[in-house]
Design an enzyme around this catalytic site. Structure first.
Site, mmCIF file in Angstrom:
data_model
loop_
_atom_site.group_PDB
_atom_site.id
_atom_site.type_symbol
_atom_site.label_atom_id
_atom_site.label_comp_id
_atom_site.label_asym_id
_atom_site.label_seq_id
_atom_site.Cartn_x
_atom_site.Cartn_y
_atom_site.Cartn_z
ATOM 1 N N GLU A 63 0.856 -1.193 0.000
ATOM 2 C CA GLU A 63 0.000 0.000 0.000
ATOM 3 C C GLU A 63 0.887 1.236 0.000
ATOM 4 O O GLU A 63 1.900 1.253 0.689
ATOM 5 C CB GLU A 63 -0.861 0.027 1.280
ATOM 6 C CG GLU A 63 -1.701 -1.211 1.467
ATOM 7 C CD GLU A 63 -2.347 -1.286 2.864
ATOM 8 O OE1 GLU A 63 -2.301 -0.274 3.603
ATOM 9 O OE2 GLU A 63 -2.882 -2.347 3.193
ATOM 10 N N LYS A 101 2.421 4.518 1.229
ATOM 11 C CA LYS A 101 2.454 5.072 2.588
ATOM 12 C C LYS A 101 2.158 6.565 2.494
ATOM 13 O O LYS A 101 3.010 7.365 2.144
ATOM 14 C CB LYS A 101 3.814 4.835 3.239
ATOM 15 C CG LYS A 101 3.839 5.261 4.691
ATOM 16 C CD LYS A 101 5.064 4.702 5.392
ATOM 17 C CE LYS A 101 5.053 5.046 6.867
ATOM 18 N NZ LYS A 101 5.127 6.485 7.141
ATOM 19 N N ASP A 129 1.539 10.333 3.298
ATOM 20 C CA ASP A 129 2.230 11.224 4.226
ATOM 21 C C ASP A 129 1.222 12.191 4.818
ATOM 22 O O ASP A 129 1.141 13.343 4.434
ATOM 23 C CB ASP A 129 3.339 11.965 3.478
ATOM 24 C CG ASP A 129 4.361 12.526 4.437
ATOM 25 O OD1 ASP A 129 4.287 12.210 5.643
ATOM 26 O OD2 ASP A 129 5.234 13.282 3.977
ATOM 27 N N TYR A 186 -7.989 8.131 3.330
ATOM 28 C CA TYR A 186 -7.915 6.756 2.838
ATOM 29 C C TYR A 186 -7.881 5.827 4.042
ATOM 30 O O TYR A 186 -7.126 6.061 4.983
ATOM 31 C CB TYR A 186 -6.623 6.515 2.050
ATOM 32 C CG TYR A 186 -6.693 6.918 0.597
ATOM 33 C CD1 TYR A 186 -7.687 6.414 -0.240
ATOM 34 C CD2 TYR A 186 -5.740 7.777 0.053
ATOM 35 C CE1 TYR A 186 -7.733 6.779 -1.584
ATOM 36 C CE2 TYR A 186 -5.777 8.145 -1.285
ATOM 37 C CZ TYR A 186 -6.786 7.640 -2.096
ATOM 38 O OH TYR A 186 -6.826 7.989 -3.404
ATOM 39 N N LYS A 191 10.810 2.798 2.813
ATOM 40 C CA LYS A 191 10.889 4.242 2.608
ATOM 41 C C LYS A 191 11.610 4.576 1.312
ATOM 42 O O LYS A 191 12.580 3.912 0.946
ATOM 43 C CB LYS A 191 11.660 4.892 3.774
ATOM 44 C CG LYS A 191 10.919 4.863 5.091
ATOM 45 C CD LYS A 191 9.677 5.701 5.007
ATOM 46 C CE LYS A 191 9.156 6.232 6.299
ATOM 47 N NZ LYS A 191 9.938 7.071 7.114
ATOM 48 N N CYS A 242 28.032 42.562 12.704
ATOM 49 C CA CYS A 242 26.694 41.987 12.834
ATOM 50 C C CYS A 242 25.749 42.624 11.814
ATOM 51 O O CYS A 242 25.640 43.849 11.763
ATOM 52 C CB CYS A 242 26.161 42.209 14.244
ATOM 53 S SG CYS A 242 24.435 41.696 14.418
ATOM 54 N N CYS A 295 23.152 44.786 13.970
ATOM 55 C CA CYS A 295 23.466 45.936 14.823
ATOM 56 C C CYS A 295 24.814 46.565 14.515
ATOM 57 O O CYS A 295 25.177 47.577 15.098
ATOM 58 C CB CYS A 295 23.382 45.545 16.302
ATOM 59 S SG CYS A 295 24.755 44.503 16.831
ATOM 60 N N CYS A 317 27.710 37.647 17.498
ATOM 61 C CA CYS A 317 27.587 39.079 17.753
ATOM 62 C C CYS A 317 27.642 39.234 19.271
ATOM 63 O O CYS A 317 26.808 38.672 19.978
ATOM 64 C CB CYS A 317 26.254 39.592 17.213
ATOM 65 S SG CYS A 317 25.838 41.215 17.884
ATOM 66 N N CYS A 351 21.815 43.723 20.953
ATOM 67 C CA CYS A 351 21.533 43.565 19.520
ATOM 68 C C CYS A 351 20.034 43.298 19.344
ATOM 69 O O CYS A 351 19.482 42.397 19.976
ATOM 70 C CB CYS A 351 22.354 42.404 18.983
ATOM 71 S SG CYS A 351 21.914 41.950 17.293
HETATM 72 S S1 IVH Z 1 -0.374 0.462 8.749
HETATM 73 C C1 IVH Z 1 0.471 -1.522 12.579
HETATM 74 N N1 IVH Z 1 -0.750 1.394 6.330
HETATM 75 O O1 IVH Z 1 2.488 5.136 8.673
HETATM 76 C C2 IVH Z 1 0.256 -0.891 11.260
HETATM 77 N N2 IVH Z 1 0.214 2.834 7.946
HETATM 78 O O2 IVH Z 1 4.570 4.173 10.960
HETATM 79 C C3 IVH Z 1 0.544 0.541 11.286
HETATM 80 N N3 IVH Z 1 0.699 5.090 7.132
HETATM 81 O O3 IVH Z 1 1.224 6.049 11.762
HETATM 82 C C4 IVH Z 1 -0.079 1.325 10.259
HETATM 83 N N4 IVH Z 1 -0.039 4.784 5.084
HETATM 84 O O4 IVH Z 1 0.153 7.096 9.751
HETATM 85 C C5 IVH Z 1 -0.290 1.653 7.572
HETATM 86 N N5 IVH Z 1 -1.134 2.087 4.168
HETATM 87 C C6 IVH Z 1 -0.704 2.351 5.394
HETATM 88 C C7 IVH Z 1 -0.194 3.616 5.755
HETATM 89 C C8 IVH Z 1 0.261 3.810 7.045
HETATM 90 C C9 IVH Z 1 0.501 5.649 5.940
HETATM 91 C C10 IVH Z 1 1.312 5.761 8.301
HETATM 92 C C11 IVH Z 1 0.439 5.752 9.502
HETATM 93 C C12 IVH Z 1 1.267 5.237 10.642
HETATM 94 C C13 IVH Z 1 2.633 5.196 10.065
HETATM 95 C C14 IVH Z 1 3.328 3.925 10.502
#
Ligand code: IVH
Length: 681
Positions: free
Chosen positions: A124, A126, A128, A237, A327, A421, A424, A439, A444
């Site tokens: 999925e 992630k 932000d 979502y 990440k 500075c 000042c 400074c 100042c």
């Molecule tokens: S699962 C135990 N699914 O990522 C499972 N988290 O560090 C924990 N996040 O605080 C969450 N998209 O805010 C999950 N598809 C996704 C996500 C997701 C974003 C964020 C969520 C959580 C952090 C996990």
């Protein structure tokens, strides 16, 4: 639809039926519009139906229900958010940074499960944004909260109700089964186009801009007035539930489909993968898609698909074993270094700041980046006019990595540090081995303003309503020059200022008055004495217990205190010998500001005297080194091996054999969170 309004709706039953029909119709179209992104009704027609419903409800307020679309915004602003305990903790995720880490993840699963049977995963994006939990009772949205520290969050139900993608009542097409209580979890966010529009509107209205969509979403969710939240383009979502066991789904992938059928929005880039190799190729693919997405993502979450396996794998202290966040690498971009500004901080430290041609990096536009100090600037070998590589890793502030030397034209110029500075004009000094140029002028204006901002700010007296902008304004207007001036501010004076009203002036003055009786530690930290942060302030407060005993102390007195070194001692003596400081303290006294005496020795709260700590596993929010230093500052000890002397075993991620031995000896085991609380973080 239009023919409905011709029906005879006189009589209570008729009205009730009409209201119900309107709600159903409106909820259906809102779902098509906001969740499925497939509207089948013109906006004007939707508005007309909504208006009809609102009028009927106004005439018959007893027929209003919590799931009526008119109830998305309601009620007066709150004074504060209530705390909510999550029934099951909202965990976070461990990170993976490349395909090797994902392979290792699967290896760990195999080892834990004592099997190498293929494992299916759901991948999925992630998002932000911000994690929230939504509770539905009998299908009705009843409570929504922030993640908070994972155990306790804040009740933001009314703000969440304003988000059109969050159903107020679950859909149950064809009699879909729903449990009596359902706790779903997901991410609230703001899309890129909406974010841009929001900031443009704010710029027009002369309001401060949000740095990125995540901050905009966070700021919007934390509004005490839901009417303001309702004006923000928040989206949602769903990605899971607190506990899948009562649900008719055995897999994450099926769960998402089930949640979709209840009316939630599911990210379309979710994939079911048969093994980790497929998950890795999804990761690569998502990385390529990232720049074209309509919202910011910072990685991809990989989850074991089968709930039965998830349950066997379980969780560690802070994160489940069955999921990992892959990440994306730090985002980088090149741009031009236009100029360097020199910023004067609270302690007079001069920081060079790179002024860049604006460039988008990892979802935000970057136009400034700190260059830290002169040595750092020279080490990087930067020149004015250089093409430079800038990067942002995660939430981290942007930095200039290096000049792109190949792009030099010969027109670039050396960067010279100022000798006076910029604020000042006082000649700058760079003492001995220090990397910092300062400074030296205590008067100042830049230092004064920043000192006052520190005093009223979060690490100081935390005076709500007197943030950075307000303090700058008050100094510019000549209303405050030093700390005592703050305590002489009047409601009427503030209320007359640009951008202030009577209410905000009254609140600010109330907050100022509320800070007239600070603890010694808080007051010392707020003064912003060089090298004296919150921890040192604590130590000083505990040792001297009153300001009157501290002020006349000499270097030798300070050096007696465990945790205070020569640099701090000198800085403290310099500070409290300054006649201007003594005069300022006298004025505060005359104004009736009275600093609480600290309790001494054993009575003092938070002291770790007599405690012996042992660590097992990795800490995630501070290094072992920092943790040890902090324990010592607070008078505690750190053991290297297990023994009955140990009073606290701190449990990190992947703990070692010390844990089982600790359990055998019956020692107290605490989590990292509990440890952080003990040391006052
Ligand atoms: S699962 C135990 N699914 O990522 C499972 N988290 O560090 C924990 N996040 O605080 C969450 N998209 O805010 C999950 N598809 C996704 C996500 C997701 C974003 C964020 C969520 C959580 C952090 C996990």
């Amino acid at each position: 639809m239009a023919q409905h309004s011709l029906l005879n709706i006189s009589g209570k039953d008729g009205v009730r039926q009409r209201i119900q029909a309107l709600r159903q119709e409106l909820n259906l179209h809102a779902h098509r519009y906001y969740v499925l992104d497939a509207p089948t009704l013109a906006d004007a027609e939707y508005d007309r139906l909504f208006q009809e419903l609102a009028t009927l409800e106004k005439q018959h307020p007893e027929l209003i229900t919590a799931d009526s679309p008119t109830q998305r915004v309601g009620g007066a602003p709150l004074a504060q958010f209530e705390t909510v305990a999550h029934t099951l903790p909202m965990l976070s995720l461990e990170n993976a940074f490349d395909s090797d880490d994902l392979v290792d993840f699967e290896e760990r699963l195999f080892r834990f499960l004592h099997s190498t049977e293929p494992i299916s995963y759901v991948t999925e994006p992630k998002l932000d944004g911000l994690a929230v939990e939504l509770v539905y009772e009998e299908g009705l949205f009843s409570l929504g909260s922030t993640r908070g520290d994972g155990v306790l969050g804040e009740d933001i139900t009314r703000n969440l109700k304003t988000i059109p993608a969050i159903p107020l009542r679950l859909l149950t097409p064809d009699g879909t089964r729903i449990p009596q209580r359902l706790e779903v979890r997901g991410e609230v966010f703001i899309g890129l186009a909406d974010f841009k529009k929001l900031n443009e509107e704010r710029a027009k209205a002369g309001e401060s801009l949000f740095a990125n969509p995540r901050n905009a979403a966070a700021g919007s969710l934390r509004q005490l007035d839901p009417k303001i939240t309702a004006t923000r383009p928040l989206d949602f979502y769903v990605y899971g539930v607190s506990d899948p066991r009562p649900l008719p789904c055995a897999h994450q992938h099926a769960l998402l489909q089930y949640l979709g059928s209840l009316g939630f929005k599911i990210n379309p880039l979710v994939h079911l993968c048969r093994n980790i190799t497929e998950a890795i190729s999804q990761f690569t693919q998502l990385q390529n898609q990232r720049s074209e997405l309509a919202y910011d993502i910072d990685g991809m979450v990989v989850k074991v698909d089968a709930f039965a396996l998830q349950e066997r794998l379980g969780a560690k202290a802070r994160s489940p074993r069955w999921a990992i966040a892959a990440k994306f690498p730090a985002s980088q971009a090149t741009t031009r270094l236009l100029s360097v500004e020199f910023w004067v901080g609270r302690t007079g430290a001069i920081t060079p700041v790179a002024i860049l041609e604006p460039v988008r990096v990892g979802g935000v536009t970057v136009s400034r980046a700190t260059l830290h100090n002169e040595d750092e600037l020279r080490r990087k070998g930067l020149m004015l006019g250089d093409t430079v590589l800038v990067q942002r890793a995660g939430d981290v502030i942007p930095e200039v990595v290096k000049p792109v030397v190949e792009n030099r034209t010969g027109q670039e110029q050396t960067i010279t540090m100022p000798t006076a500075c910029p604020e000042c004009g006082q000649p700058l000094v760079r003492a001995g081995q220090e990397a910092i140029t300062r400074c030296p002028n205590p008067n100042c204006p830049a230092q004064r303003v920043r000192g006052l901002i520190h005093f009223t700010g979060k690490s100081g007296m935390d005076i709500e309503g007197l943030g950075k902008k307000a303090v700058e304004q008050l100094v510019n207007q000549g209303l405050i020059q030093d700390i005592p001036d703050i305590y002489q501010l009047q409601i009427e004076t503030l209320a007359a200022l640009d951008g202030w009203g009577y209410k905000s002036a009254e609140n600010a003055v109330r907050a100022i008055q509320g800070s007239r009786n600070p603890t010694l530690a808080k007051f010392l930290a707020a003064l912003g004495i060089r090298h004296v942060g919150e921890v040192t302030a604590q130590l000083l407060a505990r040792h001297f217990t009153s300001l009157d005993r501290l002020v006349p102390a000499g270097e030798a007195d300070f050096l007696q205190i465990e945790g205070i070194g020569a640099q701090m001692a000198t800085s403290l003596v310099d500070y409290f010998q300054d006649p201007a400081v003594l005069e300022m303290l006298d004025r505060l006294k005359a104004l009736g500001i009275s600093i609480q005496e600290e309790k001494q020795g054993a009575e003092a709260g938070g002291g770790l005297a007599g405690s012996v700590f042992l660590f097992t596993g990795g800490l995630t929010r501070l290094s072992r080194h920092e943790a040890k230093a902090r324990i010592k500052e607070l008078g505690g000890q750190v053991a290297t091996g297990i023994s009955r002397k140990v009073t606290h075993v701190v449990l990190g991620d992947s703990p070692g054999s010390k844990l089982s031995k600790a359990r055998e000896l019956g020692l107290t085991v605490i989590t990292e969170d509990e440890f952080l609380r003990l040391i006052g973080r």
